[in-house]
Design an enzyme around this catalytic site. Structure first.
Site, PDB file in Angstrom:
ATOM      1  N   TYR A 119       0.814  -1.211   0.000  1.00  0.00           N
ATOM      2  CA  TYR A 119       0.000   0.000   0.000  1.00  0.00           C
ATOM      3  C   TYR A 119       0.851   1.265   0.000  1.00  0.00           C
ATOM      4  O   TYR A 119       0.334   2.372   0.098  1.00  0.00           O
ATOM      5  CB  TYR A 119      -0.943   0.003   1.205  1.00  0.00           C
ATOM      6  CG  TYR A 119      -1.694  -1.300   1.374  1.00  0.00           C
ATOM      7  CD1 TYR A 119      -2.278  -1.935   0.265  1.00  0.00           C
ATOM      8  CD2 TYR A 119      -1.785  -1.933   2.608  1.00  0.00           C
ATOM      9  CE1 TYR A 119      -2.941  -3.145   0.405  1.00  0.00           C
ATOM     10  CE2 TYR A 119      -2.457  -3.145   2.756  1.00  0.00           C
ATOM     11  CZ  TYR A 119      -3.018  -3.748   1.649  1.00  0.00           C
ATOM     12  OH  TYR A 119      -3.673  -4.946   1.779  1.00  0.00           O
ATOM     13  N   ARG A 145       2.004  -2.049 -11.925  1.00  0.00           N
ATOM     14  CA  ARG A 145       0.831  -2.280 -11.094  1.00  0.00           C
ATOM     15  C   ARG A 145      -0.116  -1.085 -11.206  1.00  0.00           C
ATOM     16  O   ARG A 145       0.314   0.041 -11.473  1.00  0.00           O
ATOM     17  CB  ARG A 145       1.255  -2.451  -9.632  1.00  0.00           C
ATOM     18  CG  ARG A 145       0.099  -2.852  -8.709  1.00  0.00           C
ATOM     19  CD  ARG A 145       0.491  -2.813  -7.250  1.00  0.00           C
ATOM     20  NE  ARG A 145      -0.650  -3.156  -6.400  1.00  0.00           N
ATOM     21  CZ  ARG A 145      -0.702  -2.950  -5.095  1.00  0.00           C
ATOM     22  NH1 ARG A 145       0.325  -2.395  -4.476  1.00  0.00           N
ATOM     23  NH2 ARG A 145      -1.776  -3.282  -4.403  1.00  0.00           N
ATOM     24  N   HIS A 146      -1.395  -1.345 -10.992  1.00  0.00           N
ATOM     25  CA  HIS A 146      -2.362  -0.255 -10.988  1.00  0.00           C
ATOM     26  C   HIS A 146      -2.018   0.761  -9.905  1.00  0.00           C
ATOM     27  O   HIS A 146      -1.259   0.484  -8.962  1.00  0.00           O
ATOM     28  CB  HIS A 146      -3.773  -0.797 -10.751  1.00  0.00           C
ATOM     29  CG  HIS A 146      -3.907  -1.571  -9.482  1.00  0.00           C
ATOM     30  ND1 HIS A 146      -3.958  -0.986  -8.238  1.00  0.00           N
ATOM     31  CD2 HIS A 146      -3.972  -2.914  -9.251  1.00  0.00           C
ATOM     32  CE1 HIS A 146      -4.064  -1.904  -7.309  1.00  0.00           C
ATOM     33  NE2 HIS A 146      -4.066  -3.094  -7.883  1.00  0.00           N
ATOM     34  N   THR A 152      -9.832  -3.572  -0.818  1.00  0.00           N
ATOM     35  CA  THR A 152     -10.743  -4.501  -1.481  1.00  0.00           C
ATOM     36  C   THR A 152     -11.927  -4.798  -0.569  1.00  0.00           C
ATOM     37  O   THR A 152     -11.904  -4.481   0.625  1.00  0.00           O
ATOM     38  CB  THR A 152     -10.021  -5.811  -1.827  1.00  0.00           C
ATOM     39  OG1 THR A 152      -9.514  -6.399  -0.622  1.00  0.00           O
ATOM     40  CG2 THR A 152      -8.870  -5.553  -2.789  1.00  0.00           C
TER      41      THR A 152
END
Length: 519
Positions: A119, A145-146, A152
């Site tokens: 994160y 990566r996005h 989530t």
């Protein structure tokens, strides 16, 4: 939000009916579900326009898992259908990008952000170093990566359950918790946040400034994305950043979106190994050790909260999720010390190591398909793979060209970890110690796969005694990897040696891929 007329839909259905492809109506509805993706979420720059004023086109194929020997007719029909849809899409739809948020230009500078594991916002681990004198870059492969996202759905439920314990406290004895008296949950689920969109935009701009000499009107970057909403939007924002940095001279588009479904072969998502099992034992041993003083402190500060060890990772992650959403440091960050965030980082390192990393016997095999695609691009020859690749896509010069100079693929952190393992990057001499973090530990997730983290594979031409030769360099978040498995450890490998070193991928996982499925 984009609209499509009933007339446009009728035209698509009639055209596809003439192609005699069964179940076309369902497939096209799937197509529109993936392409009409601009939502009223406040994201900056969701889709760039081409020079003609029409939106960048997408090639999307819905397909089943097929062997490398799939029928030529099926391939031709699939590719023709994709081209037809792209043409109609460009004719009927017009999507207007929204201006980028100026607030996203603020840099998150907290030192603790480098210990938030997956994160953490992207940051260059090292300053970029160009190839040695006498060498020039001829091809670039980007795996990214996005950008930053909300938690989530599963993580969100766990975080809120732990947070509710603090909110239910009868009183707070520490001023740092006073903000909880009026606190309300305000995070979404899984979607890209504005800061994450800007991360991708900035990455596209950076790539243009570094590698813009490799592109021209006839040689634009070829961009693919795994089909997750946040991944697609990250790819789109990357193309917008690239176009913006070029002064709107070049407009790359997302050419292929690979669906994330149970019936889709996808080298950009880790969902093709049902027998893969991630061990939670080692991470939990470490969690239960480092969280003891935190649990005691929070239960003293929040009377009656009854916080447990398993609550701590979720509460610590709130620091990251709120910070990337609000673009200012969350008040949850003040509840933990820098040393505690370092311990949290190691917890996240262990989770990834045992999920799709070297700690999972079926971890790195999930990255084999992408490695074989990478080898095909570097060597300019057809893909040879019997694992996660889709032969329909990878056998077509439209959906898998071999003549481009810049490739950009957008993926997820777990899949990128598997790809690092398949390549042989970040090897560990021994399993990690679940009771003590080793300061020499190189498997640091915030440096491997932060939000918008990236692997860049450069194909470099160097001259030796006047004779040109091809070499390979790999950079993870701009840190040059030594590649000792194919060279002397200076980060530069001869092409032949690099290809030879990838024996695990070239052997389709050396029997591991077959273990992914029930007998």
């Amino acid at each position: 939000m984009a609209k499509y007329s009933s007339h446009a839909w009728s035209e698509v259905q009639r055209a596809c009916h003439r192609s005699t492809v069964s179940n076309v109506s369902w497939s096209l509805k799937t197509f529109f579900r993936w392409t009409i993706m601009v939502k009223n979420t406040g994201y900056p720059l969701v889709l760039p326009l081409s020079s003609s004023g029409k939106p960048a086109a997408y090639h999307i194929l819905q397909y089943d898992r097929v062997s490398s020997g799939s029928f030529p007719i099926r391939k031709a029909v699939s590719i023709s259908l994709a081209l037809l849809i792209v043409l109609l899409f460009g004719h009927y739809f017009r999507l207007v990008p929204r201006p980028a948020s100026e607030s996203n230009s603020r840099i998150l500078s907290s030192e603790s952000q480098r210990f938030w594991g997956p994160y953490s916002p992207y940051y260059p681990v090292e300053e970029y170093q160009p190839p040695p004198d006498g060498c020039s870059i001829t091809q670039v492969n980007i795996l990214q990566r996005h950008g930053a996202r909300y938690p989530t759905s599963g993580a969100s439920k766990e975080i809120q359950a732990s947070l509710q314990k603090l909110l239910n406290a009868s009183k707070y004895t520490d001023m740092k918790l006073e903000f909880l008296r009026s606190y309300q949950w305000h995070l979404g689920e899984a979607d890209l946040v504005p800061f994450g969109a800007t991360q991708s935009f900035q990455s596209g701009a950076e790539i243009y400034h570094r590698y813009g000499h490799l592109v021209d009107d006839h040689m634009l970057p070829f961009v693919r994305a795994s089909g997750g909403d946040r991944v697609v939007k990250s790819a789109v924002n990357w193309t917008a950043g690239f176009a913006d940095a070029s002064g709107q001279l070049y407009h790359p588009s997302v050419s292929v979106i690979i669906p994330e479904t149970d019936t889709s072969n996808n080298t950009l998502e880790d969902d093709m190994c049902p027998n893969s099992r991630a061990s939670q034992d080692e991470p939990n041993i470490w969690r239960d050790m480092f969280s003891v003083p935190i649990v005691q402190r929070l239960n003293t500060a929040a009377v009656g909260a009854e916080i447990l060890s398993e609550d701590i990772p979720g509460l610590m992650s709130l620091c990251a999720f709120e910070t990337v959403f609000e673009e200012k440091e969350s008040q949850f960050c003040d509840l933990f010390s820098a040393k505690e965030f370092q311990a949290y980082e190691y917890y996240q390192d262990l989770l990834k190591y045992y999920k799709t990393g070297y700690g999972n016997p079926l971890g790195r095999v999930q990255g084999v398909g992408y490695v074989n695609e990478l080898l095909a691009r570097l060597e300019g020859r057809p893909v040879e793979d019997r694992t996660q690749t889709n032969s329909t896509l990878d056998s077509s010069p439209i959906t898998f060209p071999l003549n481009r100079t810049v490739y950009a693929d957008f993926s997820h952190d777990n899949q990128m970890v598997a790809i690092y393992g398949a390549l042989g990057l970040f090897p560990q001499m021994r399993p990690p110690n679940p009771t003590r973090a080793d300061p020499r530990w190189t498997w640091v997730v915030s440096r491997l796969v932060p939000f918008s983290g990236r692997m860049i594979t450069e194909k470099v031409q160097c001259f030796e005694a006047g004779i040109p030769g091809d070499y390979i360099r790999i950079l993870i978040d701009d840190a040059i990897q030594p590649l000792a498995f194919c060279g002397v450890g200076d980060g530069l490998c001869k092409m032949e040696a690099f290809v030879e070193s990838q024996i695990y991928a070239r052997l389709n996982g050396a029997g591991d891929f077959e273990k992914c499925f029930p007998e």
